[in-house]
Design an enzyme around this catalytic site. Structure first.
Site, short mmCIF file in Angstrom:
data_model
loop_
_atom_site.label_atom_id
_atom_site.label_comp_id
_atom_site.label_asym_id
_atom_site.label_seq_id
_atom_site.Cartn_x
_atom_site.Cartn_y
_atom_site.Cartn_z
N HIS B 7 0.95 -1.02 0.08
CA HIS B 7 -0.39 -0.27 -0.07
C HIS B 7 1.06 1.29 0.05
CE1 HIS B 7 0.93 -0.36 3.97
NE2 HIS B 7 0.54 0.98 4.54
N HIS B 79 3.99 6.86 3.76
CA HIS B 79 5.05 6.24 3.76
C HIS B 79 4.26 5.20 2.63
CE1 HIS B 79 2.09 3.73 6.55
NE2 HIS B 79 2.24 2.73 5.96
N GLU B 130 7.78 0.89 5.30
CA GLU B 130 7.30 0.01 6.02
C GLU B 130 7.81 -1.48 5.27
OE1 GLU B 130 3.18 0.06 6.83
OE2 GLU B 130 4.05 -1.57 8.30
#
Lengths: 136, 136
Positions: B7, B79, B130
């Site tokens: 994502h 992010h 991440e």
């Protein structure tokens, strides 16, 4: 309306160093650099199974990412690009909904050779959005 | 090493307004909001054919995105999240290559119920990354 995430663009100050980082530390497949002087950038593609990351660095004196790198000297996530089936219809829907298209509002040929538009980040929670016409 | 783009996360000051914007102006499918108090955020998913966008807003007094929204009151791209097959092996490779893992370096359970780590943005051209363990 918006379709696939075509790419995420990350502005970097040093394309060779960034390519090495993504290859070595993140173990990614990274393309050879391409100079796109008509777009004021040099680019490499980080190839992922479902999309790609574009690492961009300024090329020439009129780069559209120069001001971003002045504000963010170590780089940063610059924009996301969504594919649309009909770019002009998408533009008209966005304008009807009060969103602003950057420039004169007419599609330009983007870095992939397809028509693109950019939307004003102030209208999208600070995120710069590129819309790219799907390949036929 | 890095696999799918799981994502892109965009921090927003008003989740309902952002959901309406993505639904109406961008014509996207947006999920119902989910409160994740243990992660200090409320989230909606913008569903794309190949990945998803997560719109995040702070929840509670200790939100990990509160400082970002103080610096960027209208929001911004926060992010990107990549999937990895083996999160601890990925961590070890990154540390060997000089990259810093945020926190104590040990995986935590992320917002999707899977182990995650965050990498220091100063080591990745200003981009907060991440890494999420692939679902088994």
């Amino acid at each position: 309306m918006i379709g696939r995430l075509n790419h995420v663009a990350i502005a970097v100050p040093d394309l060779a160093a960034a390519s090495a980082l993504y290859t070595q530390a993140l173990g990614a497949e990274v393309s050879e650099p391409q100079a796109l002087p008509e777009h004021g950038v040099s680019v490499v593609f980080v190839v992922l199974p479902n999309t790609k990351i574009e690492l961009l660095t300024p090329l020439g004196g009129q780069s559209p990412i120069a001001a971003f790198l002045e504000r963010n000297p170590s780089g940063g996530i610059h924009h996301v690009c969504y594919e649309v089936d009909d770019l002009k219809a998408a533009r008209d829907r966005l304008v009807t909904n009060g969103a602003r298209v950057l420039g004169d509002g007419e599609p330009k040929i983007g870095a992939h050779g397809l028509p693109v538009l950019f939307l004003h980040p102030k209208d999208f929670n600070g995120a710069l959005i590129e819309l790219e016409q799907c390949a036929a």
